[in-house]
Design a protein around this motif. Structure first.
Motif, PDB file in Angstrom:
ATOM      1  N   UNK A 254      23.981   6.601   0.784  1.00  0.00           N
ATOM      2  CA  UNK A 254      23.698   6.234   2.008  1.00  0.00           C
ATOM      3  C   UNK A 254      24.705   5.193   2.618  1.00  0.00           C
ATOM      4  N   UNK A 255      25.320   5.182   3.659  1.00  0.00           N
ATOM      5  CA  UNK A 255      26.407   4.640   4.190  1.00  0.00           C
ATOM      6  C   UNK A 255      25.886   3.960   5.743  1.00  0.00           C
ATOM      7  N   UNK A 256      26.053   2.721   5.997  1.00  0.00           N
ATOM      8  CA  UNK A 256      25.532   2.340   7.075  1.00  0.00           C
ATOM      9  C   UNK A 256      26.003   2.846   8.165  1.00  0.00           C
ATOM     10  N   UNK A 257      25.067   2.904   9.120  1.00  0.00           N
ATOM     11  CA  UNK A 257      25.374   3.633  10.579  1.00  0.00           C
ATOM     12  C   UNK A 257      24.683   3.104  11.785  1.00  0.00           C
ATOM     13  N   UNK A 258      24.578   3.633  12.843  1.00  0.00           N
ATOM     14  CA  UNK A 258      23.801   3.205  14.056  1.00  0.00           C
ATOM     15  C   UNK A 258      23.113   4.247  14.774  1.00  0.00           C
ATOM     16  N   UNK A 259      21.864   3.951  15.005  1.00  0.00           N
ATOM     17  CA  UNK A 259      21.004   5.049  15.801  1.00  0.00           C
ATOM     18  C   UNK A 259      20.218   3.644  16.646  1.00  0.00           C
ATOM     19  N   UNK A 260      20.003   4.084  18.040  1.00  0.00           N
ATOM     20  CA  UNK A 260      19.218   2.934  18.742  1.00  0.00           C
ATOM     21  C   UNK A 260      17.754   2.680  18.348  1.00  0.00           C
ATOM     22  N   UNK A 261      17.264   3.868  17.609  1.00  0.00           N
ATOM     23  CA  UNK A 261      15.804   4.054  17.387  1.00  0.00           C
ATOM     24  C   UNK A 261      15.511   3.383  15.881  1.00  0.00           C
TER      25      UNK A 261
ATOM     26  N   UNK B  13      37.590  17.519   0.435  1.00  0.00           N
ATOM     27  CA  UNK B  13      38.043  17.089  -0.897  1.00  0.00           C
ATOM     28  C   UNK B  13      37.533  15.873  -1.055  1.00  0.00           C
ATOM     29  N   UNK B  14      36.461  15.277  -0.552  1.00  0.00           N
ATOM     30  CA  UNK B  14      35.901  14.085  -0.697  1.00  0.00           C
ATOM     31  C   UNK B  14      34.889  14.009  -1.658  1.00  0.00           C
ATOM     32  N   UNK B  15      34.391  15.336  -2.099  1.00  0.00           N
ATOM     33  CA  UNK B  15      33.323  15.274  -3.088  1.00  0.00           C
ATOM     34  C   UNK B  15      31.776  14.918  -2.682  1.00  0.00           C
ATOM     35  N   UNK B  16      31.783  14.738  -0.897  1.00  0.00           N
ATOM     36  CA  UNK B  16      30.479  14.317  -0.286  1.00  0.00           C
ATOM     37  C   UNK B  16      30.229  15.073   0.981  1.00  0.00           C
ATOM     38  N   UNK B  17      29.203  15.466   1.214  1.00  0.00           N
ATOM     39  CA  UNK B  17      29.020  16.000   2.420  1.00  0.00           C
ATOM     40  C   UNK B  17      27.905  15.244   3.211  1.00  0.00           C
ATOM     41  N   UNK B  18      27.930  15.050   4.628  1.00  0.00           N
ATOM     42  CA  UNK B  18      27.204  14.517   5.307  1.00  0.00           C
ATOM     43  C   UNK B  18      26.013  15.392   5.725  1.00  0.00           C
ATOM     44  N   UNK B  19      24.918  14.952   5.501  1.00  0.00           N
ATOM     45  CA  UNK B  19      23.726  15.627   5.642  1.00  0.00           C
ATOM     46  C   UNK B  19      22.867  15.353   6.865  1.00  0.00           C
TER      47      UNK B  19
ATOM     48  N   UNK C 257      23.288   9.924   5.448  1.00  0.00           N
ATOM     49  CA  UNK C 257      23.148  10.160   4.042  1.00  0.00           C
ATOM     50  C   UNK C 257      24.209  11.406   3.624  1.00  0.00           C
ATOM     51  N   UNK C 258      24.787  11.092   2.508  1.00  0.00           N
ATOM     52  CA  UNK C 258      25.503  12.056   1.999  1.00  0.00           C
ATOM     53  C   UNK C 258      25.018  12.904   0.689  1.00  0.00           C
ATOM     54  N   UNK C 259      25.220  14.234   0.618  1.00  0.00           N
ATOM     55  CA  UNK C 259      24.995  14.565  -0.791  1.00  0.00           C
ATOM     56  C   UNK C 259      26.355  14.902  -1.306  1.00  0.00           C
ATOM     57  N   UNK C 260      26.207  14.814  -2.778  1.00  0.00           N
ATOM     58  CA  UNK C 260      27.362  15.309  -3.506  1.00  0.00           C
ATOM     59  C   UNK C 260      27.722  16.791  -3.255  1.00  0.00           C
ATOM     60  N   UNK C 261      28.908  16.923  -3.304  1.00  0.00           N
ATOM     61  CA  UNK C 261      29.051  18.424  -2.714  1.00  0.00           C
ATOM     62  C   UNK C 261      28.485  19.498  -3.547  1.00  0.00           C
ATOM     63  N   UNK C 262      27.681  20.262  -3.236  1.00  0.00           N
ATOM     64  CA  UNK C 262      27.394  21.100  -4.098  1.00  0.00           C
ATOM     65  C   UNK C 262      27.835  22.449  -4.347  1.00  0.00           C
TER      66      UNK C 262
END
Ligand code: PHE
Length: 371
Positions: free
Chosen positions: A267-274, A304-310, A281-286
């Motif tokens: 989980x990485x910080x982000x912004x949504x108004x609501x 090549x990061x090993x993570x996918x933003x879901x 949230x990212x999952x490790x690259x399946x």
């Protein structure tokens, strides 16, 4: 020799009887040799045609030529004859049951039925259903809402400040001719499934656990990873004492259910108004297992990061609850989390498809691979 009508010379009862009998016999023989529709038509026309059919000829040759004193008797016999001939001709239709063409048309009830292919589930629908199922197993129910939405539900009640960029015409497809309405009533194509959060909270009191699949639109030109129409799966859980820990635990579990138990979440910080706080949230690259490489090649799907933003997620902003406070959602008493993900993108990754447009241009050869 084919039957032909000749003039009656003898109008005696016995002579007329014989002529009638000859005619009927001839007709019956011809009727028996009708084998198909074409022959039936020829046969009918030969006997019944108004112009020069055999019955018309009989009328002309037998009746018109009859001597005065025999006219009445001849008329009665000709009428009887016509009735008999008509019956034979009608019967000819029925006797076709024995003909070759009827045999071809006959139904063989021992044959297997005609299979109507039912088609395959579209990969985006399939992905959506699978994801929805994961949340249903956790006790979530499905909620839906309109695709043509008001500014109020799409933006205002979700705490979008008046000049937030997501309201910009760059992103939102507005319905034309709405200028005379107050801003909040103006119609647009929803840009996300989040308006269904508010719509559902207006109708149902907490506790609430819903999953919201649906179509959304944004003014993006179509390319390999964008489409002006795409699909989202949204989630909302509201209860007393819901924490960010519940959010993480729920989503981590859901991703393991969906992608397989070995995936990790980040989980990485982000912004949504609501939502506040918000996260991506990212999952490790399946695909590469998180290594960023596939053998000697770089892993493309995760760059090549090993993570996918879901997905995007966060704790429901108290300002959002304020809009539905009167239905039991006083932010002093309840808390909740929400999340939203793109179904199309997940389907792309899951099936290793490299062009989003393939999902929407309806090529059966592509879709057939998912049947
Ligand atoms: N609605 C957001 C989007 O479309 C996703 C989201 C949903 C984020 C719910 C947080 C909570 O980008």
């Amino acid at each position: 020799m084919a039957y032909t009508v000749s003039k009656l010379k003898d109008y005696s009862a016995s002579a007329m009887e014989k002529s009638v009998a000859d005619c009927i016999r001839a007709c019956a023989i011809e009727a028996a040799s009708v084998h198909n529709d074409a022959e039936l038509k020829i046969f009918r026309d030969r006997w019944m045609a108004r112009k020069n059919g055999i019955l018309t000829q009989i009328n002309d040759l037998w009746l018109k030529g009859a001597p005065k004193d025999a006219k009445r008797e001849a008329g009665i016999r000709v009428n009887e004859l016509k009735a008999r001939i008509q019956k034979i001709i009608e019967g000819a239709k029925v006797s076709r049951a024995d003909s070759a063409s009827a045999a071809a048309e006959r139904v063989d009830i021992s044959l297997p039925g005609i299979r109507r292919p039912i088609g395959a589930e579209h990969p985006v629908v399939k992905t959506t259903n699978e994801m929805v199922r994961v949340f249903q197993k956790l006790g979530y129910s499905v909620a839906e809402g309109p695709v043509v939405e008001t500014d109020y539900y799409n933006f205002e009640s979700l705490n979008f400040p008046p000049n937030h960029p997501a309201r910009d015409t760059q992103d939102t497809l507005f319905i034309a001719g709405q200028q005379s309405k107050p801003q909040r009533e103006r119609l647009l194509l929803r840009t996300h499934t989040s308006p269904v959060q508010i719509r559902t909270m207006e109708k149902r009191r907490p506790p609430l656990r819903i999953v919201i699949p649906g179509v959304v639109h944004r003014n993006d030109p179509p390319d390999a990873s964008h489409s002006p129409m795409f699909h989202q799966i949204e989630g909302l859980a509201v209860d007393t004492n819901i924490t960010f820990g519940d959010l993480k635990g729920t989503l981590d579990h859901a991703m393991k259910e969906f992608f397989g138990s070995s995936v990790k979440t980040s989980f990485r910080p982000s912004f949504f108004p609501f939502t506040e706080p918000s996260a991506e949230m990212y999952v490790s690259c399946f695909i590469c297992g998180g290594s960023g490489r596939r053998g000697n090649d770089p892993c493309r799907p995760c760059k090549q990061t090993g993570w996918i933003e879901i997905l995007g997620c966060g704790m429901v902003d108290p300002n959002v609850f304020e809009f539905v406070k009167d239905n039991g959602y006083d932010p002093r008493n309840v808390s909740g989390f929400a999340f939203g993900m793109g179904a199309d993108r997940i389907a792309l990754l899951k099936y290793g498809v490299d062009d989003l447009q393939l999902f929407f241009n309806g090529d059966v050869r592509f879709l057939r691979q998912f049947s």
